[in-house]
Write a protein that holds these residues in place. Structure first.
Motif, PDB file in Angstrom:
ATOM      1  N   THR A   2       0.857  -1.199   0.049  1.00 34.38           N
ATOM      2  CA  THR A   2      -0.005   0.021  -0.182  1.00 34.38           C
ATOM      3  C   THR A   2       0.947   1.543   0.270  1.00 34.38           C
ATOM      4  O   THR A   2       1.833   1.439   0.781  1.00 34.38           O
ATOM      5  N   LYS A   4       1.120   5.680  -0.907  1.00 32.97           N
ATOM      6  CA  LYS A   4       0.288   7.187  -1.216  1.00 32.97           C
ATOM      7  C   LYS A   4       0.362   7.746  -2.512  1.00 32.97           C
ATOM      8  O   LYS A   4      -0.580   8.424  -2.676  1.00 32.97           O
ATOM      9  N   LEU A   7       0.063   3.517  -7.181  1.00 30.59           N
ATOM     10  CA  LEU A   7      -0.576   2.363  -7.046  1.00 30.59           C
ATOM     11  C   LEU A   7       0.243   1.090  -7.637  1.00 30.59           C
ATOM     12  O   LEU A   7       1.068   1.184  -8.511  1.00 30.59           O
ATOM     13  N   GLU A   9      -0.365  -2.959  -9.015  1.00 28.55           N
ATOM     14  CA  GLU A   9      -1.076  -4.016  -9.213  1.00 28.55           C
ATOM     15  C   GLU A   9      -0.628  -5.292  -9.932  1.00 28.55           C
ATOM     16  O   GLU A   9       0.363  -5.039 -10.651  1.00 28.55           O
TER      17      GLU A   9
END
Length: 259
Positions: A2, A4, A7, A9
């Protein structure tokens, strides 16, 4: 993982890092540089992904460089934007990294795609170096690696004159590998990444290490020897016999060494 400002994935063998500050041109901040570095280092330690894609959030900006907030006192190292740590992490990663340029790649954003192993860009993407126009410069990856890609004269023109380079011209000069219609960038990036992922991971790591050793000095040569040759040597007859002899406190049998 995680974060800030980015991202991350995974989809099959592909891991995608998205610079996630679209309202600010996906500009680097201290935090973003550290998060990209940390994400890359985490990826280095796992075997799920075989290819990494780096792109920008939104449809206008890949990355327009570094945000200078907090850099007023440049005499302090802590005030220097840690882009180098991010570039080094990408360069050291044993997996191929593809830049998927979804808009403007300016300043440090252009250097970012230069450091990546491969680049695919949409037709409306624009590439530019603006350092000498705004009181900045890049004296490492953005110069040496750019020279390797487009040649010394062209690299100097890009830095001295700061032209806006459209995707078609970038493709012609070898600054990018592929240019695709704007609405097909995501699809074509996935196809590109899967094409690379079908190749042997160890072979690709070896090739990347060989390319990077040229500019890496002792670190580059050590990376080839330690990361690529040492694992093979450890499984050899010679290494096994030497290890056994050392453990058993005896003279090694040289006849057992592989030749």
């Amino acid at each position: 993982m995680t974060f800030k400002t980015i991202l991350y994935e995974e989809a099959g063998p592909i891991g995608t890092i998205t610079l996630n500050r679209p309202d600010d041109g996906n500009m680097f901040t201290h935090e973003m540089c550290h998060e990209i570095r940390d994400c890359i280092n985490d990826i280095r330690r796992e075997t799920r992904t075989r290819v990494i894609v780096i792109t920008g959030a939104g449809d206008k900006f890949f990355c327009i460089g570094g945000k200078k907030d907090g850099m007023e006192d440049t005499k302090l190292y802590a005030g220097v934007l840690p882009t180098l740590e991010m570039y080094e992490a990408i360069d050291r990663l044993q997996k191929p990294v593809i830049a998927s340029v979804n808009g403007f790649a300016v300043g440090g954003g252009n250097v970012l795609q230069i450091v990546c192993d491969l680049t695919i860009a949409k037709e409306s993407a624009v590439f530019r170096q603006v350092g000498p126009m705004m009181g900045s410069f890049d004296a490492g990856y953005g110069t040496w690696y750019l020279e390797d890609i487009v040649g010394k004269k062209k690299a100097k023109e890009i830095w001295y004159c700061n032209p806006k380079i459209k995707a078609a011209e970038a493709l012609e000069m070898g600054l990018v590998n592929r240019v695709v219609p704007d609405d097909q960038l995501r699809e074509k990036t996935t196809e590109f990444a899967l094409e690379v992922a079908e190749r042997g991971s160890f072979a690709l790591a070896s090739i990347k290490g060989a390319f990077n050793a040229r500019h890496g000095g002792v670190g580059g040569l050590a990376r080839v020897a330690h990361d690529l040759l040492l694992p093979q040597y450890l499984g050899s007859d010679e290494a096994k016999e030497l290890n056994a002899a050392f453990s058993e406190r005896r003279t090694p049998d040289a006849d057992k060494f592989g030749h």
